[in-house]
Design a protein around this motif. Structure first.
Motif, PDB file in Angstrom:
ATOM      1  N   HIS A 142      44.102  33.903  35.812  1.00 44.22           N
ATOM      2  CA  HIS A 142      44.500  35.001  34.931  1.00 44.22           C
ATOM      3  C   HIS A 142      45.574  34.535  33.955  1.00 44.22           C
ATOM      4  O   HIS A 142      46.424  33.710  34.286  1.00 44.22           O
ATOM      5  CB  HIS A 142      45.052  36.165  35.748  1.00 44.22           C
ATOM      6  N   THR A 149      44.757  43.185  42.134  1.00 47.79           N
ATOM      7  CA  THR A 149      44.491  41.808  42.564  1.00 47.79           C
ATOM      8  C   THR A 149      45.600  41.250  43.446  1.00 47.79           C
ATOM      9  O   THR A 149      45.612  40.058  43.740  1.00 47.79           O
ATOM     10  CB  THR A 149      44.308  40.885  41.351  1.00 47.79           C
ATOM     11  N   SER A 154      48.264  34.869  40.793  1.00 50.53           N
ATOM     12  CA  SER A 154      46.977  34.578  40.164  1.00 50.53           C
ATOM     13  C   SER A 154      47.144  34.151  38.715  1.00 50.53           C
ATOM     14  O   SER A 154      46.240  33.558  38.126  1.00 50.53           O
ATOM     15  CB  SER A 154      46.068  35.809  40.219  1.00 50.53           C
ATOM     16  N   LYS A 179      40.019  36.394  40.562  1.00 52.01           N
ATOM     17  CA  LYS A 179      40.214  37.350  41.651  1.00 52.01           C
ATOM     18  C   LYS A 179      39.113  38.417  41.758  1.00 52.01           C
ATOM     19  O   LYS A 179      39.275  39.414  42.448  1.00 52.01           O
ATOM     20  CB  LYS A 179      41.593  38.032  41.523  1.00 52.01           C
ATOM     21  N   HIS A 180      38.010  38.231  41.045  1.00 52.40           N
ATOM     22  CA  HIS A 180      36.808  39.056  41.205  1.00 52.40           C
ATOM     23  C   HIS A 180      36.991  40.501  40.757  1.00 52.40           C
ATOM     24  O   HIS A 180      36.245  41.383  41.197  1.00 52.40           O
ATOM     25  CB  HIS A 180      36.315  39.038  42.664  1.00 52.40           C
ATOM     26  N   VAL A 181      37.988  40.756  39.921  1.00 50.52           N
ATOM     27  CA  VAL A 181      38.235  42.117  39.426  1.00 50.52           C
ATOM     28  C   VAL A 181      38.070  42.121  37.904  1.00 50.52           C
ATOM     29  O   VAL A 181      38.875  41.498  37.201  1.00 50.52           O
ATOM     30  CB  VAL A 181      39.639  42.616  39.797  1.00 50.52           C
ATOM     31  N   ASN A 194      38.799  39.574  31.867  1.00 48.59           N
ATOM     32  CA  ASN A 194      38.598  38.995  33.197  1.00 48.59           C
ATOM     33  C   ASN A 194      37.242  39.426  33.736  1.00 48.59           C
ATOM     34  O   ASN A 194      36.844  40.581  33.581  1.00 48.59           O
ATOM     35  CB  ASN A 194      39.694  39.461  34.149  1.00 48.59           C
ATOM     36  N   ARG A 204      37.124  43.543  46.077  1.00 44.39           N
ATOM     37  CA  ARG A 204      38.317  44.342  46.324  1.00 44.39           C
ATOM     38  C   ARG A 204      38.037  45.795  45.974  1.00 44.39           C
ATOM     39  O   ARG A 204      37.501  46.095  44.914  1.00 44.39           O
ATOM     40  CB  ARG A 204      39.482  43.821  45.472  1.00 44.39           C
TER      41      ARG A 204
END
Length: 266
Positions: A142, A149, A154, A179-181, A194, A204
């Motif tokens: 990020h 997150t 991150s 972070k998959h968000v 992102n 998440r």
């Protein structure tokens, strides 16, 4: 119109990796036929060679050209050596129909934190010194904190200095993962986008597997979140010349329920 697909964090080799999701993403990407695909890393889970080989088997079925940056999972266990052999250089620049894209490895071996480093700043400026209708920077970690997150480790350690370099270089779009968000920030004339994970169930809250689609047409850029097997949600629509977001049109688009995953306009 120039179309850029932005995928991230497949995590081949993870117990949360879902082959059926990856297979569907491949079908959708081939149907979309983008001008280029930007992959912001974590191809593997532990950086092992067999995991890279597994990813390459999926990658080779994708018809569009793809550029990729290294993720923190890819750098584990000296995995960056396999990345360089099987994927390509860890720092690169390319052009796609008037769009200049520069990718940099933000990973550090065997730790989750990331940084770019002062020694890379002049190189980044040089890569963006060419004329381009849109300038895009890609990294794994990020550049700004993303809600939901956890701890802000991150973010790359030198995020402030890097942001200054990118703004001075005229970058309008930053693509990242980690972070998959999925989320979008707007800072000055830069949109920082992102991506979620395209094929993992390590999620998440209420987030779902997804990837992004960027459409560039004239002075306007539209960014969508695409769900495998599902529809797409508008994330941003802005002017390249002013950076202004077209909120009214963005809000008028039909969107899917997204609890816990706000848009930048909210």
């Amino acid at each position: 119109m120039v179309t850029i697909a932005h995928i991230s964090d497949p995590h081949v080799g993870s117990p949360y990796f879902v082959p059926n999701l990856m297979n569907r993403v491949i079908v959708e990407l081939n149907d979309l036929d983008p001008d280029i695909i930007v992959n912001t890393g974590d191809l593997t889970n532990e950086g092992y060679r067999q995991e890279y080989k597994g990813w390459c088997a999926y990658r080779d079925r994708i018809r569009a050209p793809m550029v990729t940056v290294t993720g923190n999972h890819d750098a584990r266990n000296v995995g960056y050596l396999h990345f360089e052999e099987l994927i390509g250089p860890r720092h690169w620049s390319t052009d796609a129909r008037g769009v200049r894209i520069v990718g940099v490895d933000s990973s550090e071996p065997d730790i989750n934190d990331g940084q770019i480093g002062r020694e890379r700043y002049e190189w980044i400026k040089e890569q963006f010194s060419v004329p381009a209708e849109l300038k895009v920077f890609a990294l794994h970690h990020h550049l700004l904190p993303v809600p939901g997150t956890g701890r802000e480790r991150s973010v790359v350690n030198d995020a402030g200095d890097l942001l200054e370099v990118l703004i001075e270089s005229g970058v309008q779009l930053v693509l990242s993962g980690h972070k998959h968000v999925p989320y979008v920030w707007h800072l000055e004339n830069v949109y920082i986008v992102n991506a979620g994970t395209c094929s993992s169930l390590r999620l998440r809250g209420y987030t779902k597997p997804c990837y992004n689609i960027v459409e560039v047409e004239g002075d306007e850029v539209r960014i969508f979140r695409k769900f495998p097997f599902g529809g797409r949600t508008a994330l941003a629509h802005f002017s390249l010349s002013t950076g202004t977001q077209f909120y009214r049109e963005l809000e008028s688009l039909v969107q899917e329920p997204r609890p816990g995953v706000p848009l930048a306009s909210e």
